[in-house]
Motif scaffolding. Structure first.
Motif, mmCIF file in Angstrom:
data_model
loop_
_atom_site.group_PDB
_atom_site.id
_atom_site.type_symbol
_atom_site.label_atom_id
_atom_site.label_comp_id
_atom_site.label_asym_id
_atom_site.label_seq_id
_atom_site.Cartn_x
_atom_site.Cartn_y
_atom_site.Cartn_z
ATOM 1 N N ALA A 19 18.432 47.743 8.847
ATOM 2 C CA ALA A 19 19.447 47.225 7.917
ATOM 3 C C ALA A 19 18.918 46.029 7.135
ATOM 4 C CB ALA A 19 20.707 46.848 8.697
ATOM 5 N N PHE A 20 18.101 45.206 7.780
ATOM 6 C CA PHE A 20 17.512 44.049 7.095
ATOM 7 C C PHE A 20 16.617 44.493 5.948
ATOM 8 C CE2 PHE A 20 13.685 41.362 6.889
ATOM 9 C CZ PHE A 20 14.236 40.166 6.463
ATOM 10 N N LEU A 21 15.800 45.510 6.179
ATOM 11 C CA LEU A 21 14.895 45.978 5.133
ATOM 12 C C LEU A 21 15.622 46.751 4.045
ATOM 13 C CD1 LEU A 21 11.902 47.152 7.364
ATOM 14 C CD2 LEU A 21 12.045 45.071 5.988
ATOM 15 N N ALA A 22 16.720 47.399 4.392
ATOM 16 C CA ALA A 22 17.451 48.191 3.395
ATOM 17 C C ALA A 22 18.411 47.357 2.560
ATOM 18 C CB ALA A 22 18.230 49.308 4.103
ATOM 19 N N ALA A 23 18.607 46.099 2.901
ATOM 20 C CA ALA A 23 19.535 45.253 2.144
ATOM 21 C C ALA A 23 19.030 45.059 0.720
ATOM 22 C CB ALA A 23 19.697 43.906 2.834
ATOM 23 N N PRO A 24 19.925 45.110 -0.264
ATOM 24 C CA PRO A 24 19.460 44.966 -1.659
ATOM 25 C C PRO A 24 19.032 43.554 -2.008
ATOM 26 C CG PRO A 24 21.857 45.118 -1.579
ATOM 27 C CD PRO A 24 21.383 45.365 -0.180
ATOM 28 N N GLN A 25 19.546 42.565 -1.306
ATOM 29 C CA GLN A 25 19.228 41.174 -1.596
ATOM 30 C C GLN A 25 18.094 40.684 -0.712
ATOM 31 O OE1 GLN A 25 20.626 39.315 -4.010
ATOM 32 N NE2 GLN A 25 21.955 40.987 -4.653
ATOM 33 N N GLY A 26 17.344 39.727 -1.231
ATOM 34 C CA GLY A 26 16.316 39.090 -0.437
ATOM 35 C C GLY A 26 16.930 38.180 0.621
ATOM 36 N N GLN A 27 16.274 38.068 1.746
ATOM 37 C CA GLN A 27 16.787 37.240 2.841
ATOM 38 C C GLN A 27 15.662 36.970 3.825
ATOM 39 O OE1 GLN A 27 19.667 39.386 5.313
ATOM 40 N NE2 GLN A 27 19.041 41.291 4.307
ATOM 41 N N ALA A 28 15.943 36.059 4.771
ATOM 42 C CA ALA A 28 14.992 35.706 5.814
ATOM 43 C C ALA A 28 15.637 35.933 7.165
ATOM 44 C CB ALA A 28 14.539 34.257 5.666
ATOM 45 N N LEU A 29 14.812 36.231 8.162
ATOM 46 C CA LEU A 29 15.295 36.485 9.510
ATOM 47 C C LEU A 29 14.246 35.977 10.505
ATOM 48 C CD1 LEU A 29 17.453 37.807 11.369
ATOM 49 C CD2 LEU A 29 16.118 39.918 11.228
ATOM 50 N N VAL A 30 14.723 35.328 11.570
ATOM 51 C CA VAL A 30 13.849 34.784 12.605
ATOM 52 C C VAL A 30 14.041 35.602 13.876
ATOM 53 C CG1 VAL A 30 13.307 32.780 14.046
ATOM 54 C CG2 VAL A 30 13.900 32.468 11.630
ATOM 55 N N LEU A 31 12.960 36.177 14.394
ATOM 56 C CA LEU A 31 12.968 36.854 15.690
ATOM 57 C C LEU A 31 12.587 35.828 16.758
ATOM 58 C CD1 LEU A 31 11.148 40.230 14.919
ATOM 59 C CD2 LEU A 31 13.594 39.809 15.052
ATOM 60 N N ARG A 32 13.481 35.610 17.715
ATOM 61 C CA ARG A 32 13.243 34.583 18.723
ATOM 62 C C ARG A 32 13.263 35.218 20.109
ATOM 63 N NH1 ARG A 32 13.463 29.180 18.424
ATOM 64 N NH2 ARG A 32 14.381 29.311 16.342
ATOM 65 N N GLY A 33 12.257 34.911 20.921
ATOM 66 C CA GLY A 33 12.169 35.439 22.283
ATOM 67 C C GLY A 33 11.031 34.777 23.029
ATOM 68 N N GLU A 34 11.022 34.937 24.357
ATOM 69 C CA GLU A 34 9.982 34.320 25.161
ATOM 70 C C GLU A 34 8.649 35.025 24.957
ATOM 71 O OE1 GLU A 34 10.629 36.817 29.342
ATOM 72 O OE2 GLU A 34 10.897 34.643 29.286
ATOM 73 N N THR A 35 7.602 34.427 25.462
ATOM 74 C CA THR A 35 6.266 34.992 25.314
ATOM 75 C C THR A 35 6.194 36.381 25.951
ATOM 76 O OG1 THR A 35 5.368 32.759 25.454
ATOM 77 C CG2 THR A 35 3.829 34.581 25.757
ATOM 78 N N VAL A 159 12.497 39.614 -2.289
ATOM 79 C CA VAL A 159 11.567 39.136 -1.265
ATOM 80 C C VAL A 159 12.312 39.001 0.048
ATOM 81 C CG1 VAL A 159 9.959 37.324 -0.587
ATOM 82 C CG2 VAL A 159 10.250 37.883 -3.013
ATOM 83 N N LYS A 160 11.706 39.497 1.111
ATOM 84 C CA LYS A 160 12.245 39.353 2.468
ATOM 85 C C LYS A 160 11.180 38.700 3.345
ATOM 86 C CE LYS A 160 15.436 43.257 2.262
ATOM 87 N NZ LYS A 160 15.178 43.565 0.829
ATOM 88 N N MET A 161 11.656 37.836 4.223
ATOM 89 C CA MET A 161 10.756 37.085 5.100
ATOM 90 C C MET A 161 11.198 37.285 6.541
ATOM 91 S SD MET A 161 9.920 32.965 5.191
ATOM 92 C CE MET A 161 9.401 32.982 3.483
ATOM 93 N N LEU A 162 10.283 37.746 7.392
ATOM 94 C CA LEU A 162 10.556 37.991 8.806
ATOM 95 C C LEU A 162 9.601 37.135 9.634
ATOM 96 C CD1 LEU A 162 12.284 39.681 10.761
ATOM 97 C CD2 LEU A 162 10.528 41.450 10.676
ATOM 98 N N ILE A 163 10.165 36.258 10.455
ATOM 99 C CA ILE A 163 9.380 35.267 11.193
ATOM 100 C C ILE A 163 9.630 35.461 12.679
ATOM 101 C CG2 ILE A 163 8.892 32.813 11.489
ATOM 102 C CD1 ILE A 163 10.254 32.394 8.729
#
Length: 382
Positions: A19-35, A159-163
């Motif tokens: 859904a994040f990649l298919a969104a028409p608008q640019g956005q950023a998303l942070v993936l957070r988790g332990e090592t 532009v989409k940013m995935l961190i």
């Protein structure tokens, strides 16, 4: 091959990334988790999904460069630097100063962030652009501030940013106010499927031990079985990545709990909940076990009249200690002292125990000095 075929137990996260990649608008998303929880695998999955329609640029933070200003930003934008010629002189000057190509005052976060936005807009004019940043916690502070500034202003662009960042390492992404997707450990059923997929020939005992010690961590499920199967868990050195996984877990524990773990490891038995040694609110071990005692100690059952429970004592010494009016204490191990009484048995007491008179067990009777008087109970000293 289906890009999500090798990922086990992350159906909900894959749907959110789609859904994040298919969104028409640019956005950023942070993936957070332990090592080792599987952040990099999800970044690979996102890159595979976006490849047909997006230009993908990928970078990874390096701990050795975390003190170099704008080193992370330079790595992320390096494939786009040839497009700087399409920017105005002011934005090119901001990039040249930030990347050390020109002398001058360091640009502010706002001026450099606006220049990055213009560069991304120019790069995405021919098609959507996806920026993937792994191990974002190792980026330098200046680059994180610029990435946060840009990530909050991607609406209306292509532009989409995935961190991906670690939850057990603090960074400025913690306060960047960007949308987050938290990755918990794998559930038991998914952890079992992943283990059977990567190591199908494990014995039942090895499989049980791996699942017990991995606790849903995907990296541990993949790399731990050879060590457990070879010589048992903990008998051989682990890989550096696994040492990092379990080392961070231990560092997050309270100091009394870490001390209990060390005592249990030195004694060769599991550490218990710590009894009175752990202060209120300290996290206890998940599996209760007997309290730590040296391996040479043997339990001495108390008499029927005693209510103090089982006492633990060392074997009798070959020579009787010298009689003294106060107990002699010798430091033997962290948190414990050794008290010698007038008898041949050596009794152990916690550090800080100070006798006011010659020590006698609570259950031992001492006859009165008055002739013909009945025996009386001697109170417990201290």
């Amino acid at each position: 091959m289906n890009p999500g075929q090798a990922i086990v137990g992350r159906d909900g996260e894959r749907e959110k990334l789609s859904a994040f990649l298919a969104a028409p608008q640019g956005q950023a998303l942070v993936l957070r988790g332990e090592t080792g929880v599987g952040k990099s695998a999800l970044l690979d999955h996102a890159a595979a999904l976006a490849t047909p329609a997006h230009d993908v640029i990928r970078a990874a933070g390096v701990e050795a460069e975390s003190e170099l200003p704008y080193a992370g930003l330079h790595q992320l934008l390096h494939p786009l630097l040839p497009r700087l010629s399409g920017l105005d002189d002011g934005h090119r000057a901001a990039f040249d100063v930030a990347f050390g190509l020109r002398q001058g005052g360091t640009p502010s976060v706002m001026s450099l962030g606006i220049a990055v936005l213009d560069l991304l807009s120019l790069a995405s004019s021919g098609g959507p652009l996806l920026l993937l940043l792994d191990d974002g916690q190792w980026l330098d502070a200046s680059s994180i501030e610029v990435c946060g500034f840009v990530g909050r202003r991607l609406a209306g662009s292509a532009v989409k940013m995935l961190i991906a960042v670690r939850s057990d390492v603090g960074s400025r992404f913690d306060t960047a106010a960007l949308p987050e997707l938290t990755l918990p450990p794998l559930p038991d059923e998914a952890a079992g499927r992943l283990l059977d997929l990567r190591h199908p020939g494990l014995s039942p005992r090895t499989r049980r031990l791996v699942l017990e010690h991995a606790m849903g961590n995907a990296l541990a499920l993949v790399e731990l079985p050879p060590y457990v199967e070879a010589a048992g868990f903990g008998s051989v050195p682990l890989s550096r990545r696994l040492q990092h996984v379990y080392g961070l877990r231990i560092e997050r524990l309270a100091a009394p709990v870490r001390e209990e773990l060390l005592r249990g490891a030195l004694d060769g038995v599991g550490a218990g909940q710590g009894g009175n040694r752990s202060p209120a609110g300290a996290t206890a071990c998940a599996t209760p076990a007997r309290r730590w005692r040296p391996a040479c100690w043997t339990p001495i059952p108390p008499p029927a009249s005693s209510s103090s429970g089982t006492r633990w004592s060392a074997p009798p010494s070959s020579s009787s200690p010298r009689r003294t009016s106060a107990a002699r204490r010798t430091r033997t191990s962290p948190g414990c002292t050794r008290a010698r009484s007038s008898g041949t048995r050596v009794t152990w007491r916690p550090r800080g125990w100070t006798p006011t008179r010659r020590w006698r067990p609570r259950w031992r009777r001492r006859p009165s000095r008055r002739p013909g008087a009945a025996a009386r109970w001697r109170p417990w000293p201290g």
